[in-house]
Design a protein around this motif. Structure first.
Motif, short mmCIF file in Angstrom:
data_model
loop_
_atom_site.label_atom_id
_atom_site.label_comp_id
_atom_site.label_asym_id
_atom_site.label_seq_id
_atom_site.Cartn_x
_atom_site.Cartn_y
_atom_site.Cartn_z
N ASP A 153 25.04 -9.44 13.83
CA ASP A 153 26.50 -9.47 13.72
C ASP A 153 27.02 -9.19 12.32
O ASP A 153 28.10 -9.64 11.94
N SER A 154 26.24 -8.48 11.52
CA SER A 154 26.71 -8.03 10.21
C SER A 154 26.15 -6.65 9.95
O SER A 154 25.22 -6.20 10.62
N ILE A 155 26.73 -5.96 8.99
CA ILE A 155 26.22 -4.65 8.59
C ILE A 155 25.38 -4.87 7.34
O ILE A 155 25.89 -5.31 6.31
N VAL A 156 24.10 -4.58 7.43
CA VAL A 156 23.16 -4.88 6.35
C VAL A 156 22.79 -3.60 5.61
O VAL A 156 22.32 -2.64 6.21
N LEU A 157 23.01 -3.60 4.31
CA LEU A 157 22.60 -2.50 3.44
C LEU A 157 21.27 -2.86 2.79
O LEU A 157 21.00 -4.03 2.53
N GLY A 158 20.45 -1.86 2.50
CA GLY A 158 19.20 -2.09 1.80
C GLY A 158 19.32 -1.65 0.36
O GLY A 158 19.66 -0.50 0.08
N LEU A 159 19.06 -2.55 -0.58
CA LEU A 159 19.08 -2.22 -2.00
C LEU A 159 17.64 -2.01 -2.46
O LEU A 159 16.80 -2.90 -2.35
N MET A 160 17.34 -0.81 -2.97
CA MET A 160 16.00 -0.49 -3.44
C MET A 160 16.06 -0.13 -4.91
O MET A 160 16.75 0.81 -5.31
N TYR A 161 15.35 -0.92 -5.74
CA TYR A 161 15.22 -0.56 -7.14
C TYR A 161 13.89 -1.06 -7.68
O TYR A 161 13.12 -1.71 -6.97
N ALA B 7 4.65 3.15 -6.96
CA ALA B 7 4.92 4.39 -6.22
C ALA B 7 4.37 4.35 -4.80
O ALA B 7 5.06 4.72 -3.84
N GLU B 8 3.13 3.92 -4.65
CA GLU B 8 2.50 3.96 -3.33
C GLU B 8 3.10 2.93 -2.37
O GLU B 8 2.93 3.05 -1.15
N ASP B 9 3.83 1.95 -2.90
CA ASP B 9 4.45 0.93 -2.05
C ASP B 9 5.86 1.30 -1.61
O ASP B 9 6.43 0.66 -0.72
N ALA B 10 6.46 2.31 -2.25
CA ALA B 10 7.86 2.63 -1.99
C ALA B 10 8.12 3.04 -0.54
O ALA B 10 9.08 2.55 0.08
N PRO B 11 7.31 3.93 0.07
CA PRO B 11 7.57 4.28 1.47
C PRO B 11 7.46 3.07 2.40
O PRO B 11 8.22 2.94 3.36
N ALA B 12 6.50 2.17 2.11
CA ALA B 12 6.35 0.97 2.93
C ALA B 12 7.57 0.07 2.81
O ALA B 12 7.96 -0.60 3.78
N ALA B 13 8.18 0.05 1.62
CA ALA B 13 9.40 -0.75 1.44
C ALA B 13 10.53 -0.20 2.30
O ALA B 13 11.30 -0.96 2.90
N ALA B 14 10.62 1.13 2.38
CA ALA B 14 11.63 1.75 3.24
C ALA B 14 11.34 1.45 4.71
O ALA B 14 12.26 1.16 5.49
N ASN C 146 10.29 10.42 -3.21
CA ASN C 146 9.14 9.95 -2.44
C ASN C 146 9.59 9.26 -1.14
O ASN C 146 9.07 9.54 -0.05
N ILE C 147 10.56 8.37 -1.26
CA ILE C 147 11.04 7.63 -0.09
C ILE C 147 11.70 8.57 0.91
O ILE C 147 11.49 8.48 2.12
N ALA C 148 12.52 9.49 0.40
CA ALA C 148 13.21 10.43 1.28
C ALA C 148 12.22 11.32 2.03
O ALA C 148 12.31 11.49 3.26
N ASP C 149 11.26 11.88 1.30
CA ASP C 149 10.31 12.82 1.90
C ASP C 149 9.32 12.15 2.85
O ASP C 149 8.93 12.74 3.86
N SER C 150 8.90 10.94 2.51
CA SER C 150 7.81 10.32 3.26
C SER C 150 8.27 9.46 4.43
O SER C 150 7.50 9.21 5.36
N PHE C 151 9.54 9.00 4.40
CA PHE C 151 9.94 8.10 5.49
C PHE C 151 11.42 8.19 5.85
O PHE C 151 11.77 8.38 7.02
N ALA C 152 12.30 8.03 4.89
CA ALA C 152 13.72 7.78 5.19
C ALA C 152 14.37 8.90 5.99
O ALA C 152 15.07 8.65 6.98
N VAL C 153 14.16 10.15 5.59
CA VAL C 153 14.82 11.26 6.28
C VAL C 153 14.31 11.38 7.71
O VAL C 153 15.10 11.56 8.65
N ASP C 154 13.01 11.28 7.89
CA ASP C 154 12.44 11.38 9.24
C ASP C 154 12.92 10.27 10.17
O ASP C 154 12.91 10.43 11.39
N HIS C 155 13.33 9.15 9.58
CA HIS C 155 13.79 8.02 10.39
C HIS C 155 15.31 7.84 10.31
O HIS C 155 15.84 6.77 10.64
N ASN C 156 15.99 8.91 9.91
CA ASN C 156 17.46 8.93 9.90
C ASN C 156 18.06 7.77 9.12
O ASN C 156 19.01 7.12 9.58
N MET C 157 17.51 7.51 7.93
CA MET C 157 18.07 6.51 7.04
C MET C 157 18.89 7.22 5.96
O MET C 157 18.43 8.20 5.37
N LEU C 158 20.08 6.74 5.73
CA LEU C 158 20.98 7.33 4.74
C LEU C 158 20.74 6.69 3.39
O LEU C 158 20.74 5.47 3.26
#
Length: 448
Positions: free
Chosen positions: A42-50, A93-100, A122-134
């Motif tokens: 019941d909320s809109i959750v954003l993911g903060l990655m840094y 670096a190697e943990d970033a896609p898993a975080a996404a 790295n995140i965009a290419d390896s996971f986020a884009v393929d899973h339709n994450m903005l």
């Protein structure tokens, strides 16, 4: 594409730091039913990655996100849903896609971040884009990001280094009369993209880049500890050609070691070059860690600036002080992109609400991406929205109208690559022996 460069008085522009608060979603259990929507529990959750090495050293930066979320939720939320966020670390670096992937499994479809260009790619290419994450980054400035095959899902509220390095190249050629340059840079997406932008712009203006040298950032899959790194062979390679200026593209840890090694370099001692760092200078860190302060007289810096005289900034500063009982700190560390975190929350919230047709959520991240340009200058005669004006924006959108958000960081208008189209940069020089930054020029850059 016509480029407009306008000079302004330096006195009217400053860069802001930030302090802390928190209303994040950390500690909550993942939802039992994960759907392809932006609504979780019941909320809109954003993911903060840094990126952080120790436990959340950027807690102060989170206050900017918290302020934006507090303002939006106090005015009714996004289509009636409260906004919140959860954090993931992308330092390794190697943990970033898993975080996404972890965010995706939590139900998050929208990411603010990552901070570093290499992690964003790295995140965009390896996971986020393929899973339709903005993704909307606040400080990933590499020009390489604009060329990603991202299905319109990677955006950024910060200016591309194409802007910063073009401004620098033109200033060196026109204002300083320099015709030979060299570059030494991180061998990652940030360094490679920025160095490439500088070489292209400097040579297009008639200059000659006599040497361009990358240094490694990782060894055996792990980040290099630069306080013991030897820059000597890389510096020798750059300085052998006797360039009039050396542009160095680095983070603060290696910047300290690079400049310290430079103070002991015989080639530099015999023929000192002008030195220019990008993304601003952390003056106190340099003063506290470089023994030979005579190097300061050769150092210049260029960095992204925020205009603190605008009503948008003043209203934001007032709201910040009211919430946290302390003011925004102002400094000459011109590489500070943190304020964009606040703007990114507003941009995403506006795009989500704009995408919610007939007051219905769920909506997909791709639907939100399609509205990013529309809520930031992409629609003629839209109602201007400034920081803190969520209630006004909500009213306009609910009535079927269009909004145009201009943020604390300045005017925001996205191009077809998801990049903003204008920014302002300050050029400073170090003052020896005090080690203070002195203003030289402010240059505004626009592709519009």
């Amino acid at each position: 594409m016509k480029i407009k460069i306008i000079l302004y008085l330096i006195a009217y522009l400053v860069v802001m730091g930030c302090d802390r608060g928190s209303t994040g979603a950390d500690g909550e259990s993942p939802p039992l039913d994960i759907t392809d929507t932006l609504v979780v529990q019941d909320s809109i959750v954003l993911g903060l990655m840094y990126e952080f090495e120790v436990e959340d050293p950027y807690a102060k930066e989170r206050q900017l996100i918290d302020l934006a979320i507090n303002e939006i939720n106090a005015a009714g939320g996004v289509n009636g849903y409260p906004l919140t966020y959860t954090i993931r670390n992308t330092y390794v670096a190697e943990d970033a896609p898993a975080a996404a992937e972890d965010l995706y499994n939590y139900g998050v479809k929208f990411i603010i971040g990552a901070g570093w260009s290499s992690r964003t790619i790295n995140i965009a290419d390896s996971f986020a884009v393929d899973h339709n994450m903005l993704m909307v980054s606040y400080s990933a400035t590499s020009p390489l990001i604009a060329d990603l095959d991202d299905n319109n899902l990677v955006w950024r509220g910060c200016p591309s280094d194409n802007f910063q390095l073009t401004v620098l190249a033109d200033w060196l050629l026109d204002a300083k009369g320099i015709t030979t340059a060299a570059a030494i840079y991180r061998g990652d997406a940030f360094g490679i993209g920025a160095a490439g932008a500088f070489v292209t712009a400097f040579e297009a203006g008639g200059g000659s880049v006599v040497s361009s040298v990358a240094y490694p950032t990782e060894e055996g899959g792990e980040e290099i500890t630069f306080n013991t790194f030897d820059f000597s062979p890389y510096l020798d390679s750059v300085l052998t050609q006797q360039p009039e200026v050396v542009v160095y593209i680095s983070y603060i840890e290696e910047e300290i070691k690079l400049l310290s090694d430079l103070t002991k370099n015989e080639l530099f001692e015999a023929n000192p070059s002008m030195l220019v760092g990008i993304e601003g200078l952390d003056v106190e860190e340099l003063k506290n860690n470089i023994a030979d302060t005579t190097i300061f007289e050769h150092i210049w810096s260029i960095g992204f600036l925020i205009d603190s005289t605008t009503s948008s900034y003043q209203d934001f500063s007032t709201a910040y002080t009211a919430l946290y009982s302390e003011g925004i700190s102002i400094s000459n560390y011109t590489g500070n992109y943190n304020v964009i975190l606040y703007d990114n929350v507003y941009l995403l919230a506006l795009a989500i609400e704009k995408a919610a047709v007939n007051d219905t959520i769920p909506i997909t991240a791709r639907m939100v991406a399609e509205q990013m340009k529309a809520i930031s200058g992409g629609v003629a005669n839209a109602v201007k929205i400034y920081p803190g004006e969520w209630a006004k924006a909500d009213s306009v959108l609910a009535a079927g109208g269009s909004v145009d958000y201009d943020g604390v960081s300045g005017a925001i208008e996205f191009d077809d690559n998801g990049d903003i189209g204008s920014a302002t940069f300050g050029i400073y020089y170090m003052k020896n022996p005090a080690g203070a930054l002195e203003p030289d020029t402010v240059i505004s850059f626009s592709t519009r």
